[in-house]
Design a protein around this motif. Structure first.
Motif, short mmCIF file in Angstrom:
data_model
loop_
_atom_site.label_atom_id
_atom_site.label_comp_id
_atom_site.label_asym_id
_atom_site.label_seq_id
_atom_site.Cartn_x
_atom_site.Cartn_y
_atom_site.Cartn_z
N ASP A 118 -11.67 -29.38 -8.93
CA ASP A 118 -10.63 -31.18 -8.47
C ASP A 118 -9.47 -30.63 -7.13
N TYR A 119 -9.37 -30.04 -6.89
CA TYR A 119 -8.32 -30.23 -5.68
C TYR A 119 -9.04 -30.71 -4.18
N GLU A 120 -10.34 -29.78 -4.29
CA GLU A 120 -10.83 -30.74 -2.95
C GLU A 120 -11.51 -32.07 -3.34
N TYR A 121 -12.06 -32.13 -4.39
CA TYR A 121 -12.26 -33.91 -4.73
C TYR A 121 -10.63 -34.95 -4.10
N LEU A 122 -9.89 -34.69 -5.18
CA LEU A 122 -8.92 -35.27 -4.36
C LEU A 122 -8.58 -35.52 -3.17
N ASP A 123 -8.73 -34.47 -2.14
CA ASP A 123 -8.67 -34.25 -0.95
C ASP A 123 -9.11 -35.60 -0.27
N GLU A 140 -22.66 -39.27 8.72
CA GLU A 140 -23.28 -38.18 9.57
C GLU A 140 -21.72 -37.68 11.07
N VAL A 141 -21.23 -39.00 10.71
CA VAL A 141 -20.11 -38.83 11.81
C VAL A 141 -18.62 -38.79 11.23
N ILE A 142 -18.45 -39.24 9.70
CA ILE A 142 -17.19 -38.97 9.00
C ILE A 142 -16.77 -38.09 8.22
N GLU A 143 -15.37 -38.01 8.63
CA GLU A 143 -14.99 -36.19 8.45
C GLU A 143 -14.43 -36.18 6.91
N ILE A 144 -15.01 -36.37 6.66
CA ILE A 144 -14.54 -36.86 4.98
C ILE A 144 -14.73 -35.12 4.68
N MET A 159 -19.69 -44.06 -3.08
CA MET A 159 -18.17 -43.96 -3.83
C MET A 159 -16.89 -44.47 -2.77
N CYS A 160 -17.40 -44.17 -1.05
CA CYS A 160 -16.43 -44.51 -0.46
C CYS A 160 -16.80 -46.36 -0.32
N LEU A 161 -17.79 -46.96 -0.22
CA LEU A 161 -17.67 -48.60 -0.40
C LEU A 161 -16.85 -48.94 -1.47
N THR A 162 -17.55 -48.35 -2.30
CA THR A 162 -16.72 -49.27 -4.08
C THR A 162 -15.59 -49.08 -3.81
N ILE A 163 -14.69 -47.99 -3.45
CA ILE A 163 -13.06 -47.87 -3.45
C ILE A 163 -12.74 -48.47 -2.69
N ASN A 164 -13.09 -48.29 -1.48
CA ASN A 164 -12.81 -49.16 -0.17
C ASN A 164 -12.42 -50.84 -0.78
N TYR A 165 -13.55 -51.63 -1.54
CA TYR A 165 -13.37 -52.33 -1.53
C TYR A 165 -12.15 -52.84 -2.64
N ALA A 166 -11.82 -51.20 -3.85
CA ALA A 166 -11.66 -52.05 -4.62
C ALA A 166 -9.97 -52.10 -4.38
N LEU A 167 -9.67 -51.53 -3.08
CA LEU A 167 -8.39 -50.98 -2.49
C LEU A 167 -8.28 -52.83 -1.46
#
Length: 228
Positions: A118-123, A140-144, A159-167
């Motif tokens: 969970d800690y890694e996921y939240l990071d 391939e470039v994004i350092e998630i 997940m990246c798309l939905t979270i960013n558009y939600a924000l």
């Protein structure tokens, strides 16, 4: 539109005085306001099974299954969602958009797509939420952080798309339109079957009306007891 919070609502009403006018057996008018000002004033008209609301806190109409009055339902001690279900119309409608709730919902739904702890996921989520990557989704470039722990690249991209558009969205419609018009978004996991309610909350004005009814009842019933 995030909720106001019960403490904030009660602070708005701390100096309010309830004035009740009984017009006949079927009609009552409750004026809930601070003397000498209309700020945060709410006027309730109870007629048969209807409640008509106007004043400084916008307008609404409730169509109930009971005979309404200032003291029905033991002082309007009913569940907020049940009260909201009786709404016929309101200035901002029955539901509102809450970006914070949308992200909380998405974070929980995508948890199964991550193999780490969970800690890694939240990071990883914290990084995604902080970046507002918008259309630059070259995974391939994004350092998630802990990117390799996601089950597959498609779930990470979605997940990246939905979270960013939600924000970055200000309404449910804007969120949906942003995703549907995004060429990078792929509904590979039937997202619209479970994601359509993302960020959908009860219009916070409805809680304001309910709290006002409860506080006015407490004040009026206290006066009745004092006069006995």
């Amino acid at each position: 539109m995030a909720g106001y919070g019960i403490d904030t609502i009660k602070r708005w009403f701390k100096n309010h005085v309830a004035e009740l006018k009984i017009l006949n057996d079927e009609t009552q008018v409750l004026i809930w306001k601070q003397p000498d000002t209309r700020v945060y004033e709410i006027d309730f008209v109870f007629f048969k099974n209807m409640v008509y609301i106007t004043g400084d806190m916008r307008d609404a109409v409730f169509n109930t299954t009971w005979h309404t009055s200032w003291n029905c339902n033991k002082g309007w001690r009913i569940d907020l969602s049940y009260f909201a279900s009786k709404l016929s119309c309101a200035t901002y409608g029955k539901y509102a958009w809450d970006s914070r709730k949308a992200v909380e919902y998405l974070v929980e739904e995508y948890r199964d797509c991550f193999d780490g702890d969970d800690y890694e996921y939240l990071d990883a989520i914290a990084y995604i939420a902080d970046q507002y990557i918008e259309d630059e989704y070259d995974l391939e470039v994004i350092e998630i952080p802990y990117k390799e722990s996601f089950n597959d690249e498609r779930s990470l991209l979605q997940m990246c798309l939905t979270i960013n558009y939600a924000l970055t969205s200000s309404s449910t419609e804007e969120f949906e339109n942003s995703l549907k018009s995004c060429s990078d978004f792929e509904d590979f996991n039937d997202f619209w079957e479970w994601g359509y309610c993302c960020g959908k909350v009860i219009n916070p004005d409805i809680e304001v009306y309910l709290v006002a009814l409860q506080m006015a009842y407490d004040q009026l019933s206290s006066k009745v007891r004092q006069n006995l």
